[in-house]
Design a protein around this motif. Structure first.
Motif, PDB file in Angstrom:
ATOM      1  N   MET A   1       7.544 -23.670 -39.426  1.00 28.65           N
ATOM      2  CA  MET A   1       8.694 -22.923 -38.956  1.00 28.65           C
ATOM      3  C   MET A   1       8.269 -22.029 -37.782  1.00 28.65           C
ATOM      4  O   MET A   1       7.312 -21.273 -37.888  1.00 28.65           O
ATOM      5  CB  MET A   1       9.237 -22.076 -40.101  1.00 28.65           C
ATOM      6  N   ILE A   2       8.967 -22.145 -36.685  1.00 32.93           N
ATOM      7  CA  ILE A   2       8.665 -21.320 -35.518  1.00 32.93           C
ATOM      8  C   ILE A   2       9.522 -20.062 -35.586  1.00 32.93           C
ATOM      9  O   ILE A   2      10.738 -20.123 -35.696  1.00 32.93           O
ATOM     10  CB  ILE A   2       8.946 -22.076 -34.203  1.00 32.93           C
ATOM     11  N   ARG A   3       8.864 -18.918 -35.521  1.00 33.59           N
ATOM     12  CA  ARG A   3       9.559 -17.631 -35.562  1.00 33.59           C
ATOM     13  C   ARG A   3       9.541 -16.981 -34.193  1.00 33.59           C
ATOM     14  O   ARG A   3       8.685 -17.258 -33.370  1.00 33.59           O
ATOM     15  CB  ARG A   3       8.872 -16.712 -36.573  1.00 33.59           C
ATOM     16  N   ARG A   4      10.473 -16.119 -33.992  1.00 37.82           N
ATOM     17  CA  ARG A   4      10.502 -15.350 -32.754  1.00 37.82           C
ATOM     18  C   ARG A   4       9.476 -14.229 -32.833  1.00 37.82           C
ATOM     19  O   ARG A   4       9.133 -13.752 -33.905  1.00 37.82           O
ATOM     20  CB  ARG A   4      11.889 -14.736 -32.539  1.00 37.82           C
ATOM     21  N   VAL A   5       9.008 -13.833 -31.679  1.00 35.34           N
ATOM     22  CA  VAL A   5       8.121 -12.669 -31.592  1.00 35.34           C
ATOM     23  C   VAL A   5       8.939 -11.458 -32.039  1.00 35.34           C
ATOM     24  O   VAL A   5      10.134 -11.371 -31.756  1.00 35.34           O
ATOM     25  CB  VAL A   5       7.616 -12.512 -30.140  1.00 35.34           C
ATOM     26  N   PRO A   6       8.349 -10.505 -32.765  1.00 32.03           N
ATOM     27  CA  PRO A   6       9.094  -9.327 -33.240  1.00 32.03           C
ATOM     28  C   PRO A   6       9.863  -8.624 -32.120  1.00 32.03           C
ATOM     29  O   PRO A   6       9.390  -8.522 -30.988  1.00 32.03           O
ATOM     30  CB  PRO A   6       8.006  -8.423 -33.820  1.00 32.03           C
ATOM     31  N   GLU A   7      11.041  -8.130 -32.448  1.00 32.59           N
ATOM     32  CA  GLU A   7      11.954  -7.535 -31.463  1.00 32.59           C
ATOM     33  C   GLU A   7      11.331  -6.378 -30.687  1.00 32.59           C
ATOM     34  O   GLU A   7      11.572  -6.233 -29.489  1.00 32.59           O
ATOM     35  CB  GLU A   7      13.238  -7.068 -32.165  1.00 32.59           C
ATOM     36  N   GLU A   8      10.500  -5.556 -31.325  1.00 39.66           N
ATOM     37  CA  GLU A   8       9.893  -4.431 -30.590  1.00 39.66           C
ATOM     38  C   GLU A   8       8.945  -4.922 -29.490  1.00 39.66           C
ATOM     39  O   GLU A   8       8.836  -4.301 -28.428  1.00 39.66           O
ATOM     40  CB  GLU A   8       9.185  -3.445 -31.529  1.00 39.66           C
ATOM     41  N   ILE A   9       8.289  -6.039 -29.726  1.00 42.86           N
ATOM     42  CA  ILE A   9       7.409  -6.613 -28.694  1.00 42.86           C
ATOM     43  C   ILE A   9       8.257  -7.211 -27.573  1.00 42.86           C
ATOM     44  O   ILE A   9       7.949  -7.036 -26.393  1.00 42.86           O
ATOM     45  CB  ILE A   9       6.453  -7.662 -29.298  1.00 42.86           C
ATOM     46  N   ILE A  10       9.332  -7.876 -27.933  1.00 44.32           N
ATOM     47  CA  ILE A  10      10.237  -8.433 -26.920  1.00 44.32           C
ATOM     48  C   ILE A  10      10.777  -7.324 -26.024  1.00 44.32           C
ATOM     49  O   ILE A  10      10.796  -7.457 -24.792  1.00 44.32           O
ATOM     50  CB  ILE A  10      11.387  -9.212 -27.589  1.00 44.32           C
ATOM     51  N   GLN A  11      11.200  -6.229 -26.601  1.00 40.62           N
ATOM     52  CA  GLN A  11      11.728  -5.106 -25.813  1.00 40.62           C
ATOM     53  C   GLN A  11      10.652  -4.495 -24.915  1.00 40.62           C
ATOM     54  O   GLN A  11      10.915  -4.146 -23.761  1.00 40.62           O
ATOM     55  CB  GLN A  11      12.324  -4.033 -26.736  1.00 40.62           C
ATOM     56  N   LEU A  12       9.452  -4.352 -25.439  1.00 42.08           N
ATOM     57  CA  LEU A  12       8.351  -3.806 -24.646  1.00 42.08           C
ATOM     58  C   LEU A  12       8.064  -4.697 -23.434  1.00 42.08           C
ATOM     59  O   LEU A  12       7.918  -4.218 -22.308  1.00 42.08           O
ATOM     60  CB  LEU A  12       7.096  -3.657 -25.512  1.00 42.08           C
ATOM     61  N   ILE A  13       8.003  -5.993 -23.666  1.00 43.61           N
ATOM     62  CA  ILE A  13       7.762  -6.927 -22.558  1.00 43.61           C
ATOM     63  C   ILE A  13       8.911  -6.872 -21.560  1.00 43.61           C
ATOM     64  O   ILE A  13       8.685  -6.825 -20.348  1.00 43.61           O
ATOM     65  CB  ILE A  13       7.551  -8.356 -23.103  1.00 43.61           C
ATOM     66  N   ALA A  14      10.129  -6.868 -22.053  1.00 46.24           N
ATOM     67  CA  ALA A  14      11.305  -6.859 -21.168  1.00 46.24           C
ATOM     68  C   ALA A  14      11.357  -5.612 -20.296  1.00 46.24           C
ATOM     69  O   ALA A  14      11.786  -5.671 -19.140  1.00 46.24           O
ATOM     70  CB  ALA A  14      12.577  -6.981 -22.004  1.00 46.24           C
ATOM     71  N   THR A  15      10.895  -4.494 -20.805  1.00 48.60           N
ATOM     72  CA  THR A  15      11.000  -3.241 -20.045  1.00 48.60           C
ATOM     73  C   THR A  15       9.734  -2.854 -19.290  1.00 48.60           C
ATOM     74  O   THR A  15       9.814  -2.130 -18.301  1.00 48.60           O
ATOM     75  CB  THR A  15      11.383  -2.072 -20.983  1.00 48.60           C
ATOM     76  N   SER A  16       8.578  -3.327 -19.738  1.00 51.08           N
ATOM     77  CA  SER A  16       7.333  -2.838 -19.146  1.00 51.08           C
ATOM     78  C   SER A  16       6.401  -3.907 -18.579  1.00 51.08           C
ATOM     79  O   SER A  16       5.443  -3.566 -17.890  1.00 51.08           O
ATOM     80  CB  SER A  16       6.547  -2.037 -20.189  1.00 51.08           C
ATOM     81  N   TYR A  17       6.631  -5.157 -18.883  1.00 53.18           N
ATOM     82  CA  TYR A  17       5.709  -6.207 -18.467  1.00 53.18           C
ATOM     83  C   TYR A  17       6.463  -7.380 -17.847  1.00 53.18           C
ATOM     84  O   TYR A  17       6.600  -8.436 -18.450  1.00 53.18           O
ATOM     85  CB  TYR A  17       4.874  -6.693 -19.656  1.00 53.18           C
ATOM     86  N   ASP A  18       6.897  -7.197 -16.622  1.00 57.23           N
ATOM     87  CA  ASP A  18       7.670  -8.264 -15.986  1.00 57.23           C
ATOM     88  C   ASP A  18       6.806  -9.438 -15.536  1.00 57.23           C
ATOM     89  O   ASP A  18       7.314 -10.441 -15.043  1.00 57.23           O
ATOM     90  CB  ASP A  18       8.492  -7.727 -14.829  1.00 57.23           C
ATOM     91  N   ASN A  19       5.494  -9.344 -15.723  1.00 55.11           N
ATOM     92  CA  ASN A  19       4.616 -10.456 -15.349  1.00 55.11           C
ATOM     93  C   ASN A  19       4.323 -11.398 -16.522  1.00 55.11           C
ATOM     94  O   ASN A  19       3.627 -12.387 -16.360  1.00 55.11           O
ATOM     95  CB  ASN A  19       3.304  -9.937 -14.758  1.00 55.11           C
ATOM     96  N   ILE A  20       4.851 -11.113 -17.708  1.00 56.76           N
ATOM     97  CA  ILE A  20       4.669 -12.003 -18.857  1.00 56.76           C
ATOM     98  C   ILE A  20       5.826 -12.991 -18.865  1.00 56.76           C
ATOM     99  O   ILE A  20       6.990 -12.609 -18.849  1.00 56.76           O
ATOM    100  CB  ILE A  20       4.612 -11.215 -20.177  1.00 56.76           C
ATOM    101  N   ARG A  21       5.488 -14.275 -18.887  1.00 58.62           N
ATOM    102  CA  ARG A  21       6.504 -15.337 -18.852  1.00 58.62           C
ATOM    103  C   ARG A  21       6.774 -15.924 -20.223  1.00 58.62           C
ATOM    104  O   ARG A  21       7.843 -16.430 -20.477  1.00 58.62           O
ATOM    105  CB  ARG A  21       6.077 -16.460 -17.903  1.00 58.62           C
ATOM    106  N   GLY A  22       5.785 -15.881 -21.098  1.00 59.06           N
ATOM    107  CA  GLY A  22       5.987 -16.446 -22.419  1.00 59.06           C
ATOM    108  C   GLY A  22       4.824 -16.143 -23.336  1.00 59.06           C
ATOM    109  O   GLY A  22       3.734 -15.799 -22.885  1.00 59.06           O
ATOM    110  N   ILE A  23       5.082 -16.240 -24.624  1.00 62.89           N
ATOM    111  CA  ILE A  23       4.050 -16.057 -25.641  1.00 62.89           C
ATOM    112  C   ILE A  23       4.189 -17.196 -26.638  1.00 62.89           C
ATOM    113  O   ILE A  23       5.282 -17.457 -27.152  1.00 62.89           O
ATOM    114  CB  ILE A  23       4.194 -14.711 -26.380  1.00 62.89           C
ATOM    115  N   VAL A  24       3.083 -17.877 -26.881  1.00 67.95           N
ATOM    116  CA  VAL A  24       3.039 -18.937 -27.884  1.00 67.95           C
ATOM    117  C   VAL A  24       1.864 -18.616 -28.794  1.00 67.95           C
ATOM    118  O   VAL A  24       0.743 -18.434 -28.329  1.00 67.95           O
ATOM    119  CB  VAL A  24       2.857 -20.333 -27.249  1.00 67.95           C
TER     120      VAL A  24
END
Length: 125
Positions: A1-24
């Motif tokens: 089962m593939i899960r999403r990355v936790p929401e707090e990490i998604i928000q951190l990346i969205a607001t502070s790390y615009d150079n991250i394209r994906g996490i696997v």
């Protein structure tokens, strides 16, 4: 089962790390988490710049630990026993694993070698 990355990490990346394209995230050779950010998806090609140097360094360390590579100062040509050195190829005989890892191979060049790659129309192929 593939899960999403936790929401707090998604928000951190969205607001502070615009150079991250994906996490696997892989565990036991299976994808457990997968997310893409900033309008990218798993089919997009991206320039990963120096990321490969870190991964290659880890792999070289493993190869040394397992005895596949003797040392960082081992000559690269040791790994290509069938390569025939041409008459004017003197520098290639001196290139070591360390040179490749530190990007200090003693070659002369007129311009950055990647300039031609990124300026060509088919650089992603």
């Amino acid at each position: 089962m593939i899960r999403r990355v936790p929401e707090e990490i998604i928000q951190l990346i969205a607001t502070s790390y615009d150079n991250i394209r994906g996490i696997v995230v892989l565990k036991d050779n299976k994808i457990t988490h997968e997310n893409y950010f900033h309008e990218y998806n798993q089919n997009d090609t991206i320039h990963i710049a120096s990321v490969t140097k870190s991964i290659l360094s880890i792999l070289i360390g493993i190869a040394i630990d397992k005895g596949f590579i003797k040392s960082l100062d081992q000559n690269v040509l040791d790994f290509f026993p069938d390569y025939q050195v041409k008459r004017r190829e003197q520098v290639i005989q001196k290139v070591t694993v360390r040179h490749l890892l530190t990007m200090t191979a003693p070659y002369k060049f007129q311009s950055e070698p990647y300039t031609q790659v990124y300026s060509s129309e088919d650089w992603t192929k």
